[in-house]
Design a protein around this motif. Structure first.
Motif, PDB file in Angstrom:
ATOM      1  N   LYS A 120      38.520   2.316  -0.548  1.00 50.60           N
ATOM      2  CA  LYS A 120      37.283   2.741  -1.200  1.00 50.60           C
ATOM      3  C   LYS A 120      37.017   4.217  -0.921  1.00 50.60           C
ATOM      4  CE  LYS A 120      34.845  -1.706  -1.425  1.00 50.60           C
ATOM      5  NZ  LYS A 120      33.650  -2.469  -0.990  1.00 50.60           N
ATOM      6  N   ARG A 121      37.285   4.660   0.302  1.00 46.25           N
ATOM      7  CA  ARG A 121      37.135   6.081   0.620  1.00 46.25           C
ATOM      8  C   ARG A 121      38.049   6.931  -0.266  1.00 46.25           C
ATOM      9  NH1 ARG A 121      37.425   4.923   7.098  1.00 46.25           N
ATOM     10  NH2 ARG A 121      35.250   5.371   7.654  1.00 46.25           N
ATOM     11  N   VAL A 122      39.299   6.485  -0.433  1.00 51.89           N
ATOM     12  CA  VAL A 122      40.241   7.212  -1.295  1.00 51.89           C
ATOM     13  C   VAL A 122      39.708   7.300  -2.716  1.00 51.89           C
ATOM     14  CG1 VAL A 122      42.525   7.074  -2.378  1.00 51.89           C
ATOM     15  CG2 VAL A 122      42.295   6.751   0.094  1.00 51.89           C
ATOM     16  N   PHE A 123      39.152   6.200  -3.220  1.00 49.41           N
ATOM     17  CA  PHE A 123      38.602   6.204  -4.583  1.00 49.41           C
ATOM     18  C   PHE A 123      37.393   7.126  -4.688  1.00 49.41           C
ATOM     19  CE2 PHE A 123      41.551   3.128  -5.856  1.00 49.41           C
ATOM     20  CZ  PHE A 123      41.401   2.835  -7.198  1.00 49.41           C
ATOM     21  N   MET A 124      36.611   7.217  -3.631  1.00 53.23           N
ATOM     22  CA  MET A 124      35.468   8.136  -3.657  1.00 53.23           C
ATOM     23  C   MET A 124      35.931   9.589  -3.735  1.00 53.23           C
ATOM     24  SD  MET A 124      32.857   6.214  -1.003  1.00 53.23           S
ATOM     25  CE  MET A 124      31.532   7.424  -1.144  1.00 53.23           C
ATOM     26  N   VAL A 125      37.056   9.893  -3.078  1.00 55.00           N
ATOM     27  CA  VAL A 125      37.624  11.238  -3.199  1.00 55.00           C
ATOM     28  C   VAL A 125      38.139  11.462  -4.619  1.00 55.00           C
ATOM     29  CG1 VAL A 125      39.490  12.767  -2.426  1.00 55.00           C
ATOM     30  CG2 VAL A 125      38.217  11.402  -0.750  1.00 55.00           C
ATOM     31  N   LEU A 126      38.848  10.480  -5.157  1.00 55.13           N
ATOM     32  CA  LEU A 126      39.459  10.638  -6.476  1.00 55.13           C
ATOM     33  C   LEU A 126      38.433  10.706  -7.599  1.00 55.13           C
ATOM     34  CD1 LEU A 126      42.516   8.194  -6.188  1.00 55.13           C
ATOM     35  CD2 LEU A 126      42.544  10.687  -6.077  1.00 55.13           C
ATOM     36  N   THR A 127      37.313  10.012  -7.440  1.00 56.43           N
ATOM     37  CA  THR A 127      36.320   9.945  -8.527  1.00 56.43           C
ATOM     38  C   THR A 127      35.080  10.774  -8.242  1.00 56.43           C
ATOM     39  OG1 THR A 127      35.237   7.973  -7.582  1.00 56.43           O
ATOM     40  CG2 THR A 127      37.070   7.599  -9.101  1.00 56.43           C
ATOM     41  N   GLY A 128      35.049  11.499  -7.127  1.00 50.65           N
ATOM     42  CA  GLY A 128      33.812  12.163  -6.691  1.00 50.65           C
ATOM     43  C   GLY A 128      33.570  13.536  -7.253  1.00 50.65           C
ATOM     44  N   ASP A 129      34.439  14.023  -8.160  1.00 48.60           N
ATOM     45  CA  ASP A 129      34.251  15.350  -8.766  1.00 48.60           C
ATOM     46  C   ASP A 129      34.043  16.435  -7.721  1.00 48.60           C
ATOM     47  OD1 ASP A 129      34.440  14.309 -11.380  1.00 48.60           O
ATOM     48  OD2 ASP A 129      32.328  13.734 -11.349  1.00 48.60           O
ATOM     49  N   GLY A 130      34.845  16.381  -6.670  1.00 54.14           N
ATOM     50  CA  GLY A 130      34.800  17.432  -5.664  1.00 54.14           C
ATOM     51  C   GLY A 130      33.793  17.236  -4.555  1.00 54.14           C
ATOM     52  N   ARG A 131      32.998  16.165  -4.617  1.00 54.88           N
ATOM     53  CA  ARG A 131      32.001  15.927  -3.564  1.00 54.88           C
ATOM     54  C   ARG A 131      32.649  15.532  -2.243  1.00 54.88           C
ATOM     55  NH1 ARG A 131      28.332  11.450  -5.812  1.00 54.88           N
ATOM     56  NH2 ARG A 131      30.171  11.062  -7.116  1.00 54.88           N
ATOM     57  N   TYR A 132      33.805  14.867  -2.332  1.00 54.59           N
ATOM     58  CA  TYR A 132      34.489  14.412  -1.127  1.00 54.59           C
ATOM     59  C   TYR A 132      35.915  14.974  -1.123  1.00 54.59           C
ATOM     60  CZ  TYR A 132      30.778  10.930  -1.731  1.00 54.59           C
ATOM     61  OH  TYR A 132      29.571  10.307  -1.935  1.00 54.59           O
ATOM     62  N   HIS A 133      36.406  15.279   0.063  1.00 60.28           N
ATOM     63  CA  HIS A 133      37.745  15.842   0.173  1.00 60.28           C
ATOM     64  C   HIS A 133      38.633  15.075   1.145  1.00 60.28           C
ATOM     65  CE1 HIS A 133      36.501  19.369  -2.155  1.00 60.28           C
ATOM     66  NE2 HIS A 133      35.395  19.375  -1.415  1.00 60.28           N
ATOM     67  N   GLU A 134      38.039  14.581   2.208  1.00 62.12           N
ATOM     68  CA  GLU A 134      38.794  13.895   3.243  1.00 62.12           C
ATOM     69  C   GLU A 134      38.261  12.465   3.404  1.00 62.12           C
ATOM     70  OE1 GLU A 134      41.160  12.448   5.823  1.00 62.12           O
ATOM     71  OE2 GLU A 134      41.517  14.467   5.001  1.00 62.12           O
ATOM     72  N   PRO A 135      39.095  11.448   3.125  1.00 58.57           N
ATOM     73  CA  PRO A 135      38.608  10.061   3.187  1.00 58.57           C
ATOM     74  C   PRO A 135      37.920   9.693   4.496  1.00 58.57           C
ATOM     75  CG  PRO A 135      40.775  10.122   2.178  1.00 58.57           C
ATOM     76  CD  PRO A 135      40.496  11.512   2.665  1.00 58.57           C
ATOM     77  N   LEU A 136      38.505  10.075   5.630  1.00 55.64           N
ATOM     78  CA  LEU A 136      37.940   9.662   6.909  1.00 55.64           C
ATOM     79  C   LEU A 136      36.642  10.376   7.249  1.00 55.64           C
ATOM     80  CD1 LEU A 136      41.078   9.185   9.189  1.00 55.64           C
ATOM     81  CD2 LEU A 136      39.694   7.439   8.051  1.00 55.64           C
ATOM     82  N   ALA A 137      36.290  11.413   6.475  1.00 58.02           N
ATOM     83  CA  ALA A 137      34.994  12.078   6.676  1.00 58.02           C
ATOM     84  C   ALA A 137      33.855  11.285   6.046  1.00 58.02           C
ATOM     85  CB  ALA A 137      35.029  13.488   6.094  1.00 58.02           C
ATOM     86  N   ILE A 138      34.188  10.289   5.234  1.00 56.33           N
ATOM     87  CA  ILE A 138      33.189   9.443   4.585  1.00 56.33           C
ATOM     88  C   ILE A 138      32.844   8.288   5.522  1.00 56.33           C
ATOM     89  CG2 ILE A 138      32.686   7.982   2.580  1.00 56.33           C
ATOM     90  CD1 ILE A 138      34.836   9.580   1.061  1.00 56.33           C
ATOM     91  N   PRO A 139      31.591   8.124   5.919  1.00 58.66           N
ATOM     92  CA  PRO A 139      31.211   7.010   6.809  1.00 58.66           C
ATOM     93  C   PRO A 139      31.584   5.666   6.201  1.00 58.66           C
ATOM     94  CG  PRO A 139      29.415   8.592   6.601  1.00 58.66           C
ATOM     95  CD  PRO A 139      30.438   8.976   5.577  1.00 58.66           C
ATOM     96  N   ALA A 140      32.017   4.742   7.038  1.00 56.31           N
ATOM     97  CA  ALA A 140      32.467   3.432   6.549  1.00 56.31           C
ATOM     98  C   ALA A 140      31.368   2.726   5.767  1.00 56.31           C
ATOM     99  CB  ALA A 140      32.928   2.575   7.720  1.00 56.31           C
ATOM    100  N   ASN A 141      30.115   2.802   6.259  1.00 52.49           N
ATOM    101  CA  ASN A 141      29.037   2.098   5.548  1.00 52.49           C
ATOM    102  C   ASN A 141      28.773   2.708   4.176  1.00 52.49           C
ATOM    103  OD1 ASN A 141      28.011   4.436   6.819  1.00 52.49           O
ATOM    104  ND2 ASN A 141      25.925   3.656   6.739  1.00 52.49           N
ATOM    105  N   GLU A 142      29.004   4.023   4.041  1.00 50.15           N
ATOM    106  CA  GLU A 142      28.803   4.650   2.738  1.00 50.15           C
ATOM    107  C   GLU A 142      29.849   4.202   1.727  1.00 50.15           C
ATOM    108  OE1 GLU A 142      28.427   9.145   0.792  1.00 50.15           O
ATOM    109  OE2 GLU A 142      28.263   8.867   2.957  1.00 50.15           O
ATOM    110  N   ALA A 143      31.053   3.906   2.201  1.00 52.00           N
ATOM    111  CA  ALA A 143      32.119   3.446   1.310  1.00 52.00           C
ATOM    112  C   ALA A 143      31.777   2.107   0.671  1.00 52.00           C
ATOM    113  CB  ALA A 143      33.432   3.341   2.075  1.00 52.00           C
ATOM    114  N   HIS A 144      30.898   1.338   1.324  1.00 51.05           N
ATOM    115  CA  HIS A 144      30.568   0.000   0.812  1.00 51.05           C
ATOM    116  C   HIS A 144      29.226  -0.047   0.068  1.00 51.05           C
ATOM    117  CE1 HIS A 144      34.005  -1.719   2.837  1.00 51.05           C
ATOM    118  NE2 HIS A 144      33.624  -1.180   3.976  1.00 51.05           N
ATOM    119  N   VAL A 145      28.591   1.092  -0.113  1.00 54.85           N
ATOM    120  CA  VAL A 145      27.306   1.112  -0.814  1.00 54.85           C
ATOM    121  C   VAL A 145      27.523   0.807  -2.299  1.00 54.85           C
ATOM    122  CG1 VAL A 145      25.378   2.570  -1.550  1.00 54.85           C
ATOM    123  CG2 VAL A 145      26.229   2.711   0.799  1.00 54.85           C
TER     124      VAL A 145
END
Length: 340
Positions: A120-145
């Protein structure tokens, strides 16, 4: 004045509806690499030649990883033909676990306890239009929102069909009992999971523990693995409500005999399979799948310890409950099982 022939009108409507249902089902189950002669198109992209190579190429030209991925898909197809007798049409509710990346033409069915947080973190990077760059920088709970990622169930029928025909569809699976033990450890032995303790632990203790203490009934925070097994195999459990996604069977979450997955990744070869998926999607230059830093992953030896105190009678009942996952994804019966 002649009355309308209601019977004929009703029959015509039914026939028309049946045609649409059959068309919908065919579109879902046809392999992506076979669509339009192997030339299905995702929005703004031509069909990925690596995927065509993977499934239409000469076996001698394939790498060991490619050969393994192709073999898994073929084994899954054979298992579906052998063990699935009744076919049905998918509903939007069946597609809630399929995450969509329209930019790269990807569909991923997430399975809890099979590295789904990192995917899910990887998908947030791929679909985030530049908002995210590094998967592990995304908090685990945010990945499940809910709402951070789109699922296939949110689209119209025609949009669903188009994506199922042309997108790269993949799933990651895991040895069923190792996944089950991992779910138990995470949800019932961690002090921070109070919501699960209240929601499920109190019910399990009330129903499956003789003479429970008032504190256990109130907090539900000391469920044993044996009690968890009793809860799973109790016929009342699924009559009352569906399984929680963390211990629901993979085939019930992702419907692999109805959705034709191009890639079946495995937790046991997570890193190399993840690299293959990103390479097939043409996204390997944008993001890397995070390597696991866990030192206490649930493995077969650990699962054997948890099953040591489960009687053969309940081991067999539990195996029958998860049997389809063992068969569809080519997992052998664990050596520690005493089902006879």
């Amino acid at each position: 004045m002649r009355k309308p022939k209601v019977g004929r009108m009703f029959l015509a409507t039914c026939v028309g509806s049946l045609f649409m249902v059959i068309l919908y089902f065919q579109n879902i189950t046809r392999p992506a690499a076979e669509q339009s002669g192997g030339k299905g198109i995702a929005p703004g992209k031509t069909r990925r030649s690596p995927l065509q190579t993977l499934y239409n190429g000469d076996q001698l030209d394939l790498s060991a990883v490619q050969t393994s991925l192709r073999g898994r898909r073929e084994l899954l197809e054979e298992a579906c033909l052998t063990h699935t007798k009744k076919r049905r049409v998918l509903t939007p509710d069946d597609l809630r676990h399929l995450i969509v990346d329209d930019k790269h033409g990807l569909l991923y069915c997430y399975v809890p306890k099979v590295a789904c947080t990192n995917w899910k973190r990887v998908f947030m990077v791929l679909t985030g239009d530049g908002r995210y760059h590094e998967p592990l920088a995304i908090p685990a709970n945010e990945a499940h929102v809910a709402g951070n990622l789109r699922t296939l169930s949110e689209y119209s029928t025609s949009e669903i069909n188009r994506r199922l025909r042309s997108y790269l569809k993949f799933i990651f699976v895991r040895e069923p009992f190792e996944r089950l033990v991992s779910a138990y450890r995470n949800k019932f032995t961690r002090s921070y999971n109070t919501a699960f303790h209240k929601r499920y632990g109190t019910k399990i203790i009330r129903r499956h523990r003789p003479q429970p203490q008032p504190d256990a009934l109130e907090r539900g925070n000391d469920v044993s693995f044996q009690e968890f097994v009793y809860y799973l195999v109790d016929p009342r459990t699924q009559r009352e409500e569906p399984f929680n996604e963390h211990w629901e069977r993979i085939h019930s979450l992702c419907h692999p005999c109805l959705v034709h997955y191009d890639v079946v990744g495995k937790y046991e070869t997570l890193e190399q399979d993840s690299r293959s998926v990103l390479r097939l999607a043409g996204a390997d230059g944008e993001v890397h799948f995070p390597t696991s830093g866990k030192s206490t992953r649930t493995n077969g030896d650990m699962a054997a310890q948890f099953f040591h105190n489960i009687s053969p009678f309940y081991q067999k009942k539990l195996y029958n409950l998860y049997r389809m996952d063992f068969l569809l994804f080519n997992y052998s019966n664990p050596e520690y099982l005493k089902t006879r």
